[in-house]
Write an enzyme that holds these catalytic residues in place. Structure first.
Site: not given
Length: 480
Positions: A72, A74, A111, A141-142, A165, A455
Site C-alpha cells: 500500500h 499511503d 509501513d 490502507e491505513e 506488508d 504508526h
C-alpha cells in the site's frame, strides 16, 4: 552500516521524497505512473487510485504463473509535538542507529514504503529471474482499506499474491482479522464557565503507542483511558469538575500515545487536584513500569475566564461511558497464541462547539465475535445518550491449508536460512481479506522485514532483515 540491497534502499529513499498521507496519495500515484511508463512497462491506474505495473517474464520463465506483488502506498502521519513537519510537503528524513533505520521525530513510512521499494527494485532489475510479475500498489490502507475495497475484479490477472506488508521477518502470515470502527457522537449546548474557578490543562504523554491490532496484546497503556480514569476518580470523590475541551488520541488504528484536556475546578480544590494528579501518576507509572518507560503526566494552570464549557451532565455521561467501554484484548484464539477479539478506544475529541466524537475500533478473526464486540461498545455509549454508528468494516482472511504458494515460501525459507519460519495469522487488517473476497481462490501469503513502533514517531526498520526478505522474495519468484 551498509544498506543492502542497495537497489531497495535507493528506491526507499526516492519514495520518502514523495508525500503520501492516507487519502492524499496523488503525488505517489503520479510518481508510480511515471516510474512504470519511463521503464516501458504496462502501467494503469483504476478509478480509486490503485496502480498496477506489469513486467514480462525473463527469458526461460515465460510459462511460469503470474505472481502479484502488493504493497500500500499511503503512510500513517504521526510526529512528536515538538517537531515541525508538513506531511503534505516535506520529505521524510531518515537516520541510522546501529542496525536500525528511523526518522527524525516522525513516522518512517517503512509501513509500507519498504514493500513498495522492493517492488520498484524488482521492476527495475535486469539480472533477476522471474515469471510474469504484476506489481499492485493500493491507496488508503491505513484509514479504511478503501483502495482494496474499490479494487475491481479483473484489474490484475495473477492467481498468486505476495503481500509485502508484514512486520516480523521469519514469520509468514496466512490469515488476518476483520475489523470495524464504532463512533459515538455527543451533542451539547456550550455554557459559560462560572466565575472564580481555577483552570487546569492535564496531559498524559510519552506512551509507547503502536498498532491497535498487532500490538494490542503487549499490555501498553492507552493514554485516553488513563486520562479518563483520573477525571472519573476526581468526580467520584465528590469534587466539582467542569470540562472545557478534550483532545485525546489520534488515528483509529493506533494505540493512543497522548491525551489532553482542559478543566475548571473550585479554587479551594486546586491544591487537592495537584496532589491527586501526582499520586495518580505515581500509581500508573508503577502499574506500567515494565512496558512504559517514558510516560509523562503534566499539569499546568490556564486562564478559563472567557471560555465555554461542556455542560456537566454531558461531561459525566461522556467520561463514565468512556471509562466503561472495553479496551484491549477481549478474547484469545483457542489452541494458538493469537488474539481473537479486541477493541481500542482510539480518540475522544471536541471537534467543534457543541460536538464531541469518540472513535473506537474492533477487530476479530471471527466475524460474529467482532460484531458482538462492536455491540458492547455501542451499548455503553447508547446508555450514555450518544448517537452511535458502526461502519461496515472489512472482512478477515481465512487460512488456505492447501496453499501452493505457502509451500514454496516455506521450503525456500528453510533452504536459505536453515530454520523453519513461523506460519501464523495476524490480529490486524490486511488487504488480503478484501482481495480474497473479490478474487475467490487467490493463493496468498504475507511477509516482510522487521519493523517496530509502527504508526508512531518511534517507527524503525531493522536493516539486516531487508536483505533477508529480499533474498527470500527473489528465490520464491525463481521457484514459482
Amino acid at each position: 552500516m551498509e544498506l543492502k540491497p542497495k537497489a531497495v534502499f535507493d528506491a526507499f529513499a526516492q519514495i520518502n521524497e514523495v508525500p503520501r498521507p492516507s487519502k492524499r496519495e496523488q503525488k505517489m500515484v503520479a510518481f508510480l505512473r511515471q516510474f512504470g511508463e519511463s521503464h516501458g512497462l504496462e502501467t494503469k491506474v483504476d478509478a480509486v487510485g490503485n496502480v498496477l505495473i506489469c513486467k514480462p517474464a525473463t527469458k526461460g520463465k515465460e510459462n511460469a504463473p503470474t505472481v502479484v506483488l502488493q504493497s500500500h502506498i499511503d503512510m500513517v502521519c504521526e510526529k512528536n509535538a515538538d517537531v515541525e513537519f508538513d506531511f503534505d510537503k516535506d520529505a521524510i528524513k531518515t537516520r541510522i542507529d546501529g542496525e536500525w533505520m528511523s526518522a527524525c521525530g516522525t513516522t518512517l513510512g517503512a509501513d509500507d514504503g519498504i514493500g513498495i521499494a522492493m517492488e520498484l527494485a524488482l521492476l527495475e532489475s535486469t539480472d533477476i529471474a522471474h515469471g510474469p510479475i504484476e506489481c499492485l500498489f493500493t491507496v488508503d490502507e491505513e484509514t479504511g482499506l478503501t483502495g482494496a475495497e474499490g479494487l475491481q475484479p479483473g484489474f490484475f490477472s495473477g492467481k498468486m499474491l505476495i503481500n509485502l506488508d508484514s512486520e516480523d521477518e521469519g514469520q509468514i502470515f496466512v490469515s488476518c482479522a476483520g475489523g470495524a470502527r464504532t463512533e459515538a457522537f455527543f451533542e451539547y449546548s456550550p455554557q459559560n464557565v462560572p466565575a472564580g474557578l481555577f483552570g487546569v490543562s492535564l496531559c498524559v504523554k510519552g506512551l509507547t503507542g503502536g498498532h491497535s491490532g498487532d500490538d494490542i496484546e503487549k499490555g501498553r497503556a492507552n493514554a485516553n483511558k488513563q486520562l479518563i480514569r483520573f477525571l472519573c476518580r476526581w468526580m467520584e470523590d465528590g469534587h466539582e469538575l467542569h470540562l472545557l475541551d478534550i483532545q485525546a488520541g489520534g488515528l483509529h488504528n493506533a494505540i493512543p500515545r497522548e491525551a489532553r484536556c482542559t478543566i475548571a475546578v473550585k479554587m479551594a480544590d486546586k491544591e487537592a487536584l495537584r496532589v491527586a494528579w501526582n499520586v495518580f501518576a505515581a500509581n500508573v507509572e508503577r502499574e506500567y513500569e515494565a512496558v512504559e518507560s517514558s510516560m509523562k503526566f503534566e499539569l499546568e494552570s490556564t486562564d478559563v475566564a472567557a471560555a465555554n464549557m461542556i455542560d456537566d451532565d454531558t461531561t459525566r455521561r461522556l467520561l463514565l461511558s468512556s471509562q466503561a467501554v472495553h479496551n484491549g484484548v477481549y478474547a484469545m484464539c483457542h489452541g494458538i497464541e493469537l488474539v481473537e477479539t479486541s477493541s481500542n478506544l482510539a480518540s475522544i475529541k471536541k471537534v467543534e462547539e457543541g460536538k464531541i466524537v469518540v472513535t473506537t475500533s474492533q477487530r476479530s478473526s471471527v466475524e460474529s465475535a467482532r460484531e458482538y464486540m462492536s455491540e458492547i461498545i455501542r451499548s455503553a455509549y447508547q446508555l450514555a445518550g450518544a448517537k452511535v454508528v458502526t461502519n461496515e468494516g472489512y472482512p478477515g482472511w481465512a487460512m488456505n491449508p492447501k496453499s501452493e504458494l505457502l509451500r514454496i515460501t516455506r521450503e525456500t525459507y528453510v533452504e536459505l536460512f536453515g530454520k523453519e519460519p513461523i506460519v501464523r495469522g495476524i490480529h490486524a487488517g490486511l488487504e488480503c481479506g478484501l482481495f480474497s473476497e473479490k478474487y475467490p481462490g487467490l493463493d496468498m501469503v504475507s511477509f516482510g522485514p522487521t519493523l517496530r513502533g509502527v504508526h508512531s514517531p518511534d517507527e524503525r526498520l531493522h536493516i539486516p532483515t531487508v536483505d533477508m526478505v529480499w533474498c527470500h522474495l527473489v528465490t520464491i519468484l525463481d521457484r514459482v
